[in-house]
Design an enzyme around this catalytic site. Structure first.
Site, PDB file in Angstrom:
ATOM      1  N   ARG A 136       8.401  74.901   2.281  1.00  0.00           N
ATOM      2  CA  ARG A 136       7.318  74.472   1.376  1.00  0.00           C
ATOM      3  C   ARG A 136       6.157  73.790   2.110  1.00  0.00           C
ATOM      4  O   ARG A 136       5.345  73.125   1.503  1.00  0.00           O
ATOM      5  CB  ARG A 136       7.836  73.519   0.292  1.00  0.00           C
ATOM      6  N   LEU A 137       6.089  73.940   3.419  1.00  0.00           N
ATOM      7  CA  LEU A 137       4.964  73.357   4.159  1.00  0.00           C
ATOM      8  C   LEU A 137       3.877  74.426   4.282  1.00  0.00           C
ATOM      9  O   LEU A 137       3.645  74.990   5.350  1.00  0.00           O
ATOM     10  CB  LEU A 137       5.448  72.830   5.514  1.00  0.00           C
TER      11      LEU A 137
END
Ligand SMILES: Cc1cc2nc3c(=O)[nH]c(=O)nc-3n(C[C@H](O)[C@H](O)[C@H](O)COP(=O)(O)O)c2cc1C
Length: 201
Positions: A178-179
């Site tokens: 999720r970066l």
């Protein structure tokens, strides 16, 4: 300055959108140019629906619809809209916010003429967003407009294009854990330069 490289590289957000769109054309099963178009009604209640992005111009995004539809009225009243384009196959999205204007009649005429005859007649037959008694009533209307306009219907006066001239365009790409990577391009006015900012995911 931002450390943009790879898929985010470039100095023109319209060219960048075209590049991502052409990659999506190769990988999406259908409608890579589908956008979720967001409007707001007179009471401030948001609305959203899919439409097809038909042109990425040098300074705007163009789609076509019925001017008397719910969206047509909301676009005309607010003069602003937003859309998002998401490609599952690429795990990317493009978000756009901006001012709305109608596409010139001669440009809309050319696009209308490029559509299949059935689609051109369908545009005449549908009172988009209005109640419809039955599928049969719609087909009867198609038969009626076919008889009236024949094989070469003119563009209906209630149907045409809208252009969003953006004040903001965000390019987003999926990252591990999720970066994600996000770059937003903002400008105060169409004749002012873009400012590019990397945003937290
Ligand atoms: C993939 C997809 C593409 C669509 N493209 C258009 C389009 O280009 N123009 C349009 O008027 N409606 C299009 N529609 C239908 C709209 O989503 C919507 O049902 C219709 O325009 C009425 O919306 P409104 O009542 O908010 O005005 C599309 C729907 C889907 C699912």
């Amino acid at each position: 300055m931002t450390d943009r490289s790879g898929i985010f590289a470039g100095d023109d957000p319209f060219a960048l959108t075209r590049r991502w769109l052409s990659e999506a054309e190769a990988s999406e099963p259908n409608d890579p140019n589908a956008i979720a178009l967001s409007t707001v009604d007179a009471a401030g209640m948001p609305n959203v629906r899919m439409v097809l992005l038909k042109d990425v111009e040098d300074d705007g995004f163009v789609f076509y619809t019925n001017f008397d539809s719910a969206k047509g009225k909301e676009l005309a009243a607010a003069g602003k809209a937003a859309f998002v384009m998401h490609w599952k196959s690429l795990r990317r999205q493009v978000r756009v916010r901006g001012e709305i204007a109608r596409v010139a009649d001669d440009v809309a005429d050319v696009y209308y003429a490029s559509r299949s005859l059935k689609s051109r007649l369908g545009a005449w037959a549908s009172r988009q967003s209005q109640p419809l008694a039955s599928r049969g009533a719609l087909m009867a209307e198609v038969a009626k407009v076919s008889a009236r306009h024949g094989a070469n219907p003119p563009r209906p006066p209630f149907w045409g294009g809208f252009r969003i001239t953006p004040s903001e365009i965000e390019f987003w790409a999926d990252g591990a854990f999720r970066l994600h990577d996000r770059f937003v391009w903002r400008r105060e006015a169409p004749d002012l330069p873009w400012k590019i900012t990397r945003l937290s995911p």
